[in-house]
Enzyme design. Sequence first.
Site, PDB file in Angstrom:
ATOM      1  N   GLN A 107       0.846  -1.200   0.000  1.00 44.90           N
ATOM      2  CA  GLN A 107       0.000   0.000   0.000  1.00 44.90           C
ATOM      3  C   GLN A 107       0.881   1.250   0.000  1.00 44.90           C
ATOM      4  O   GLN A 107       0.391   2.355  -0.143  1.00 44.90           O
ATOM      5  CB  GLN A 107      -0.893   0.002   1.252  1.00 44.90           C
ATOM      6  CG  GLN A 107      -1.820  -1.191   1.365  1.00 44.90           C
ATOM      7  CD  GLN A 107      -2.438  -1.300   2.749  1.00 44.90           C
ATOM      8  OE1 GLN A 107      -3.380  -0.594   3.084  1.00 44.90           O
ATOM      9  NE2 GLN A 107      -1.859  -2.150   3.582  1.00 44.90           N
ATOM     10  N   ASP A 110       6.261   4.579  -1.410  1.00 47.28           N
ATOM     11  CA  ASP A 110       7.647   5.051  -1.212  1.00 47.28           C
ATOM     12  C   ASP A 110       8.681   4.304  -2.062  1.00 47.28           C
ATOM     13  O   ASP A 110       9.843   4.705  -2.105  1.00 47.28           O
ATOM     14  CB  ASP A 110       8.018   4.957   0.273  1.00 47.28           C
ATOM     15  CG  ASP A 110       7.847   3.558   0.858  1.00 47.28           C
ATOM     16  OD1 ASP A 110       7.524   3.447   2.072  1.00 47.28           O
ATOM     17  OD2 ASP A 110       8.032   2.575   0.115  1.00 47.28           O
ATOM     18  N   HIS A 125      -1.316   1.268  -4.474  1.00 45.43           N
ATOM     19  CA  HIS A 125      -1.725   2.675  -4.348  1.00 45.43           C
ATOM     20  C   HIS A 125      -0.793   3.638  -5.081  1.00 45.43           C
ATOM     21  O   HIS A 125      -0.752   4.834  -4.773  1.00 45.43           O
ATOM     22  CB  HIS A 125      -1.837   3.046  -2.859  1.00 45.43           C
ATOM     23  CG  HIS A 125      -2.896   2.281  -2.149  1.00 45.43           C
ATOM     24  ND1 HIS A 125      -2.946   2.176  -0.771  1.00 45.43           N
ATOM     25  CD2 HIS A 125      -3.941   1.556  -2.604  1.00 45.43           C
ATOM     26  CE1 HIS A 125      -3.983   1.427  -0.423  1.00 45.43           C
ATOM     27  NE2 HIS A 125      -4.606   1.038  -1.510  1.00 45.43           N
ATOM     28  N   CYS A 156      -1.913  18.694 -22.506  1.00 44.92           N
ATOM     29  CA  CYS A 156      -3.235  19.345 -22.524  1.00 44.92           C
ATOM     30  C   CYS A 156      -3.318  20.572 -21.622  1.00 44.92           C
ATOM     31  O   CYS A 156      -4.353  21.214 -21.554  1.00 44.92           O
ATOM     32  CB  CYS A 156      -4.296  18.334 -22.096  1.00 44.92           C
ATOM     33  SG  CYS A 156      -4.237  17.990 -20.322  1.00 44.92           S
ATOM     34  N   GLY A 193       2.823  -4.433   9.165  1.00 43.87           N
ATOM     35  CA  GLY A 193       2.876  -2.980   9.279  1.00 43.87           C
ATOM     36  C   GLY A 193       1.706  -2.252   8.656  1.00 43.87           C
ATOM     37  O   GLY A 193       1.845  -1.159   8.109  1.00 43.87           O
ATOM     38  N   ASN A 219       1.562  -6.209  13.430  1.00 45.58           N
ATOM     39  CA  ASN A 219       1.811  -4.768  13.569  1.00 45.58           C
ATOM     40  C   ASN A 219       2.062  -4.493  15.055  1.00 45.58           C
ATOM     41  O   ASN A 219       2.375  -5.421  15.807  1.00 45.58           O
ATOM     42  CB  ASN A 219       0.635  -3.949  12.994  1.00 45.58           C
ATOM     43  CG  ASN A 219      -0.688  -4.239  13.675  1.00 45.58           C
ATOM     44  OD1 ASN A 219      -0.708  -4.566  14.870  1.00 45.58           O
ATOM     45  ND2 ASN A 219      -1.785  -4.130  12.944  1.00 45.58           N
TER      46      ASN A 219
END
Length: 263
Positions: A107, A110, A125, A156, A193, A219
């Site tokens: 997700q 980075d 993502h 554009c 995590g 987590n």
Amino acid sequence: MMHAEASAILDQLVPALRQAQHVVVLTGAGISAESGLPTFRDPMTGLWAKYRPEELGTPQAFRQNPRLVWEWFAWRRELVQAASPNPAHQALVAWEQYVPQVTIVTQNVDGLHQYAGSSRVIELHGNLRRFKCFEDNQPVTEWPTTDDIPPHCPRCGGLVRPDVVWFGERLPEQALHDALAASKQADLFFSIGTSGTVEPAASLPYRALDRGATVVLSNLEVPNRATPPLYYLNGQAGILLPELLQRAWPASKAHKTITNHDA
Ligand code: BV8
């Protein structure tokens, strides 16, 4: 220091990891926390303290105040460019030496899994280092240098935006398809995590569970609990993942380089 219960669960997971044919690892902001990157739960700091990530990460917010949203992502891009993969990222790379197939479904925007050397990373993502046109969603790699913030699409004239998925936006079709397929094929599925609050990513571990996979949710919130095939493992990814590598493959040299790196 690792909790005794967590250590006991790691021991239970060693045989499953050694025998696994296809390991899928869903990751969230927590796996990059030990690289110095804030999670979405950490209070936003400085300029951004008065905003919630969900407020800034939407097409509506960008339409309303494109400069504010652009600068938030520019700030995060600076943090990411200054960050390096940590032992959690590196341990997942080392698993590839022993497990026939390791698929990372992240997700995170980075790019640290690819930077660490993971060979199969599905970005659900998007990625902060890529850009696209807000009008036609097509990639934008360069734009005329003007003082405009955000810059404008050379094709554009529309606004340029980061190539990430904002709340309320559809995930990239191929990435979602591949993530669902991998979750159904996995014999061992780790969720590392992530708070598991954002859909459709949050459902993936349960898709794997429905298909008979062993599933580990890890987590800093979950209790340590083993209810096979579902395990809960509390602890820092940068400690747990290298430790699991070491226990599964004691001869692995990778473990030494990974842990010494931080000594
Ligand atoms: C969509 C990119 C549909 C940008 C992100 C069903 C029910 C309810 C709501 C919905 C639903 N379906 C869809 C929704 C709406 C929404 C959603 O889920 N909302 C939530 C808030 C309820 N989903 C969407 O909008 C998705 N799109 O559904 O489109 C559609 C269909 C057709 C047509 C049009 C649309 C799009 C979602 C993607 C949004 N973009 N990121 C950016 O980065 O800014 S989401 C972003 O937030 C992250 O990518 C991630 O997904 C999420 C944050 O979660 P985590 O990564 O888990 O981070 P968090 O801080 O929450 O937790 C950190 C964890 O790490 C903690 O558990 C902590 O304990 C742990 N930790 C900390 N340190 C460590 C650690 N663990 C280990 N070691 C450590 N050292």
